[in-house]
Design a protein around this motif. Sequence first.
Motif, PDB file in Angstrom:
ATOM      1  N   GLN A 180      33.107  72.103  28.561  1.00 20.12           N
ATOM      2  CA  GLN A 180      33.134  72.692  27.606  1.00 20.12           C
ATOM      3  C   GLN A 180      32.525  74.059  27.309  1.00 20.12           C
ATOM      4  OE1 GLN A 180      29.939  70.269  25.975  1.00 20.12           O
ATOM      5  NE2 GLN A 180      29.985  71.227  23.924  1.00 20.12           N
ATOM      6  N   TYR A 181      33.429  74.364  25.715  1.00 15.72           N
ATOM      7  CA  TYR A 181      33.791  75.536  25.706  1.00 15.72           C
ATOM      8  C   TYR A 181      33.219  75.607  23.983  1.00 15.72           C
ATOM      9  CZ  TYR A 181      36.319  77.104  29.705  1.00 15.72           C
ATOM     10  OH  TYR A 181      36.370  76.397  30.813  1.00 15.72           O
ATOM     11  N   ASN A 182      32.397  76.408  23.475  1.00 15.38           N
ATOM     12  CA  ASN A 182      31.835  77.260  21.902  1.00 15.38           C
ATOM     13  C   ASN A 182      32.329  77.961  21.639  1.00 15.38           C
ATOM     14  OD1 ASN A 182      30.160  74.407  22.466  1.00 15.38           O
ATOM     15  ND2 ASN A 182      28.285  75.157  23.845  1.00 15.38           N
ATOM     16  N   PHE A 183      33.413  77.945  20.386  1.00 21.10           N
ATOM     17  CA  PHE A 183      33.836  78.981  19.797  1.00 21.10           C
ATOM     18  C   PHE A 183      33.542  79.170  18.251  1.00 21.10           C
ATOM     19  CE2 PHE A 183      37.657  78.297  22.754  1.00 21.10           C
ATOM     20  CZ  PHE A 183      37.566  78.995  24.225  1.00 21.10           C
ATOM     21  N   GLY A 184      32.515  80.224  18.298  1.00 23.91           N
ATOM     22  CA  GLY A 184      31.989  79.712  16.510  1.00 23.91           C
ATOM     23  C   GLY A 184      31.016  78.471  16.938  1.00 23.91           C
ATOM     24  N   GLN A 185      31.209  77.267  16.220  1.00 24.71           N
ATOM     25  CA  GLN A 185      30.611  76.356  15.807  1.00 24.71           C
ATOM     26  C   GLN A 185      30.982  75.751  16.086  1.00 24.71           C
ATOM     27  OE1 GLN A 185      27.918  76.604  14.032  1.00 24.71           O
ATOM     28  NE2 GLN A 185      27.892  79.074  14.005  1.00 24.71           N
ATOM     29  N   THR A 186      32.413  75.706  17.089  1.00 26.52           N
ATOM     30  CA  THR A 186      32.934  74.435  17.625  1.00 26.52           C
ATOM     31  C   THR A 186      33.012  73.816  18.781  1.00 26.52           C
ATOM     32  OG1 THR A 186      34.686  74.409  15.178  1.00 26.52           O
ATOM     33  CG2 THR A 186      35.274  73.201  17.560  1.00 26.52           C
TER      34      THR A 186
END
Length: 315
Positions: A180-186
């Motif tokens: 799982q990766y988080n880019f910004g708020q997504t």
Amino acid sequence: LDGLRRTAADNTLQITLDLEIGAQLKNYIEAQRQVLGIGFLGVYDKNSRITARSGSDQGSADGPWRLSEPHSTGGADCVAVREAEQQIVTCNGIVYLVSVVTISREQDANLGDASNRSQTASLLGHLLGATPLGSADFIASLQNRKIAHPLIWVGDKLVYTNLPATGLPPPIALDGSASQYNFGQTAYLGAAKATLVGTTRVVYAVMAPLAPLQTALFQSLLTVAGIGLLVVVATLIALSLIANRLLRPIEQLRIGAARIGSGVLDERILVKTGDELEMLANQFNDMAERLQESYSGLENKVEARTSELAQSVAE
């Protein structure tokens, strides 16, 4: 690379290069570039001077693409290493996958030259092919395979992404496992793998938004739960029907046996199940019928004896 090798071995290319027929050479390599589906194709003479070029990155009149000596560093500022089959080169801010192959004339005794020709003597030039790592055709092919968000790193530099994020470092896990990766708020679910092109590490990753995946998973769970509930309800209904089919004849047997036991000998038990319960009910009925016959015969004997006694008393 295979396409470049076949092109370099083509007599048309060798003859037009050897005779320096510039217009025909340019038309030829443009046709080959379209067949190979690459971004840039350049032909160089044996002194590494550009002779003809074709593609979207042609540059100035002298051409931005230059060839360096074999085993030199190269790889930056549009400089490719001669005779390097695979290398990464940055040109005009774009990162290219580049291959350079030699164009050599085959020795032919029929041309009056029966002596062994050295490699230098048979060398006509070099053929350079380059294609951007994030080319539109490559990205379109990924998206046709349902990969909406590909990412490409060269070293630690992100060279392609269509996500609303820049300057991302390459993932730590490069074994292709899902993380799982988080880019910004997504939140995204992604996987990454690395490969070496020459001495340069290239990292490819694919990302998919996690929210639609979670929604699809939740809907799948609801579907499975609904099917499971229907199976449970159907099982309970079936068990209820089976229980009623078994309990109703047993209850009829109990009531009929109680009435027969209380002296109601004309009682008959009606059970039509076609199994042991029906046989048991028939046995109860036979017993009641014999008891009734015995009781009737006993009553007749009692009446006859009473009549005889009454006559004796009268006499």
